[in-house]
Design an enzyme around this catalytic site. Structure first.
Site, PDB file in Angstrom:
ATOM      1  N   ARG A  47     -59.816  -4.465  21.881  1.00  0.00           N
ATOM      2  CA  ARG A  47     -58.266  -4.210  21.297  1.00  0.00           C
ATOM      3  C   ARG A  47     -57.178  -4.636  22.220  1.00  0.00           C
ATOM      4  NH1 ARG A  47     -55.733   0.384  21.052  1.00  0.00           N
ATOM      5  NH2 ARG A  47     -58.249   1.018  19.542  1.00  0.00           N
ATOM      6  N   TYR A  99     -37.865 -17.666   6.362  1.00  0.00           N
ATOM      7  CA  TYR A  99     -39.074 -17.113   5.774  1.00  0.00           C
ATOM      8  C   TYR A  99     -39.057 -15.992   4.596  1.00  0.00           C
ATOM      9  CZ  TYR A  99     -43.570 -16.143   4.360  1.00  0.00           C
ATOM     10  OH  TYR A  99     -44.692 -15.750   4.399  1.00  0.00           O
ATOM     11  N   ASP A 170     -37.330 -17.925  14.928  1.00  0.00           N
ATOM     12  CA  ASP A 170     -38.654 -18.259  14.579  1.00  0.00           C
ATOM     13  C   ASP A 170     -38.643 -19.850  14.444  1.00  0.00           C
ATOM     14  OD1 ASP A 170     -40.817 -18.843  12.897  1.00  0.00           O
ATOM     15  OD2 ASP A 170     -40.304 -17.278  11.407  1.00  0.00           O
ATOM     16  N   LYS A 195     -49.016 -22.051  10.180  1.00  0.00           N
ATOM     17  CA  LYS A 195     -48.841 -23.414  10.141  1.00  0.00           C
ATOM     18  C   LYS A 195     -49.499 -24.157  11.580  1.00  0.00           C
ATOM     19  CE  LYS A 195     -47.584 -20.302   7.135  1.00  0.00           C
ATOM     20  NZ  LYS A 195     -46.026 -19.342   7.470  1.00  0.00           N
TER      21      LYS A 195
HETATM   22  C1  PLP Z   1     -45.541 -18.536   7.690  1.00  0.00           C
HETATM   23  C2  PLP Z   1     -44.151 -18.601   7.902  1.00  0.00           C
HETATM   24  C3  PLP Z   1     -43.866 -17.002   8.923  1.00  0.00           C
HETATM   25  C4  PLP Z   1     -45.458 -15.481   8.601  1.00  0.00           C
HETATM   26  O1  PLP Z   1     -46.532 -15.937   8.783  1.00  0.00           O
HETATM   27  P1  PLP Z   1     -47.781 -15.707   8.704  1.00  0.00           P
HETATM   28  O2  PLP Z   1     -49.071 -16.228   9.445  1.00  0.00           O
HETATM   29  O3  PLP Z   1     -47.751 -16.294   6.694  1.00  0.00           O
HETATM   30  O4  PLP Z   1     -47.686 -13.699   8.828  1.00  0.00           O
HETATM   31  C5  PLP Z   1     -43.343 -16.879   9.085  1.00  0.00           C
HETATM   32  N1  PLP Z   1     -42.086 -17.535   9.637  1.00  0.00           N
HETATM   33  C6  PLP Z   1     -41.937 -18.620   9.306  1.00  0.00           C
HETATM   34  C7  PLP Z   1     -41.323 -19.451   9.503  1.00  0.00           C
HETATM   35  C8  PLP Z   1     -43.585 -19.062   8.091  1.00  0.00           C
HETATM   36  O5  PLP Z   1     -42.834 -20.269   7.803  1.00  0.00           O
END
Ligand code: PLP
Length: 378
Positions: A47, A99, A170, A195
């Site tokens: 961890r 998001y 982000d 993504k």
């Molecule tokens: C999908 C997404 C998240 C969250 O990510 P996960 O891997 O699904 O927890 C955060 N910000 C954006 C812009 C996203 O597209």
């Protein structure tokens, strides 16, 4: 070295013990120690630190031109790590069209611990600057925003903030290939590696990057204390994704700009949101802070929700599904899917209405994608 080279080599020297060219998936949960406080290899417990994860963290850091990368089990877990830098009564300022899961994390989880969230529906740096108060400890931005692809001038916001206030971006939509927020003045970058970074819709993961050693130390502490870490196999898949991020993004982008142009001239479409179109209000800022316009786009369909319903049922190459950033093209209906957790009045205020369709343009053949959209629109 340049981006493509670093994504293939940074943190990925051939294995010392075996010469393996690919970083091994290291599954051991614990590591031998030679005596009290003398770990043999620098690893003690999985961890806390793991060889596959450490290698990925070096590649992630390099992708954002950062000193430090810290990986998590999801993008949401990465966002949580950043929000844990805050104290009760701190205030967070954010753009509203973020998001949906991040909005939910803000309003349904962290708001319960006395952290205050204020959402701005302007994407002007000036408006963000004048909304700052002495309690504002963190500005949370997405650019391009989800799902309307608004562009925020990251450099201008960084210049307006106070030293006590962290600027967090982000960068999931833009990817580190196209935009590096730390170079534009941000303090922290967050990614959903699920993504584009991993890119094949087969793993959930997240990452944070920063240059600040104190923030890095806090993030590391939280990563170990809360334990939302990615598995070694997840790390392997994410690192494998990074190796092809540049070539994938080039094809993603070429397809997306071709489709944006086709949609913009189509009689069934009333508006197209894509920063690569010269008429997009953020086009010039995007050109200045990004190295391309990405491959996410949204559009409004004349005929509202019933038309959207018929359109998505007709799609044959595009899959109607949540998520984005994979090699396959996806279409989604933000009002009922990704942004369903935002109250309807808020959704209306930001323009996430029932006629809106969001596309994650994949890397299939451009002509096949064009024909699919045209036949479904017809
Ligand atoms: C999908 C997404 C998240 C969250 O990510 P996960 O891997 O699904 O927890 C955060 N910000 C954006 C812009 C996203 O597209």
């Amino acid at each position: 070295m340049k981006f493509a080279t670093r994504m293939i080599h940074e943190g990925q020297e051939p294995d010392r013990a075996t010469g393996a060219v690919t970083v091994p998936i290291s599954l051991s949960s614990t590591f031998a120690q030679d005596g009290i406080a003398r770990p043999r290899s620098g690893f003690e417990y999985g961890r806390t630190d793991n060889p596959t994860r450490r290698s990925l963290e070096a590649t992630i850091a390099s992708s954002e031109n950062a000193r430090h990368g810290v990986c998590f089990a999801s993008g949401s877990a990465a966002s949580t790590a950043v929000l844990n830098l805050l104290e009760p009564a701190d205030e967070v300022l954010s753009n509203l069209d973020i998001y949906g899961g991040t909005y939910r994390l803000f309003t349904k989880v962290y708001a319960r611990y006395g952290i205050r969230f204020r959402f701005l529906d302007s994407h002007e740096a000036k408006a963000i600057g004048s909304a700052l108060t002495p309690a504002t400890r963190l500005i949370w931005l997405e650019s391009p925003t989800n799902p309307l692809l608004n562009i925020v001038d990251i450099r201008a916001v960084a210049a307006l903030k106070t030293p006590r206030c962290l600027l967090v971006v982000d960068n999931t939509f833009a990817t580190p290939y196209l935009q590096n927020p730390l170079d534009l003045g941000a303090d922290v970058v967050v990614h959903s590696a699920t993504k584009y970074i991993a890119g094949h819709s087969d793993v959930i993961g997240g990452a944070v990057a920063t240059n600040d050693p104190r923030l890095h130390e806090s993030l590391r502490f939280y990563q170990n204390a809360a334990g939302g870490v990615p598995s070694p196999f997840d790390c392997f898949l994410i690192q494998r994704g990074l190796k092809t991020l540049e070539v994938r993004m080039q094809k993603h982008q070429a397809n997306a700009s071709a489709l944006a142009r086709r949609l913009a001239g189509h009689p069934a479409v009333s508006a197209v949101f894509f920063p690569g179109l010269p008429e997009h209000p953020g086009h010039e800022t995007a050109k200045a802070q990004m190295r391309g316009f990405g491959a996410m786009l949204s559009f409004r369909l004349r005929g509202g929700r019933p038309a959207v319903e018929r359109f998505v049922r007709r799609l044959a190459v595009f899959t109607f599904a949540e998520s984005l950033g994979g090699v396959e093209s996806l279409a989604c209906h933000p009002a009922t899917m990704t942004h369903g957790s935002i109250p309807p009045e808020e959704r209306a205020r930001i323009g996430v209405t029932d006629d809106l369709v969001r596309l994650s343009v994949g890397i299939e053949d451009e002509e096949d994608l064009t024909q699919d959209l045209l036949q479904a629109l017809a």
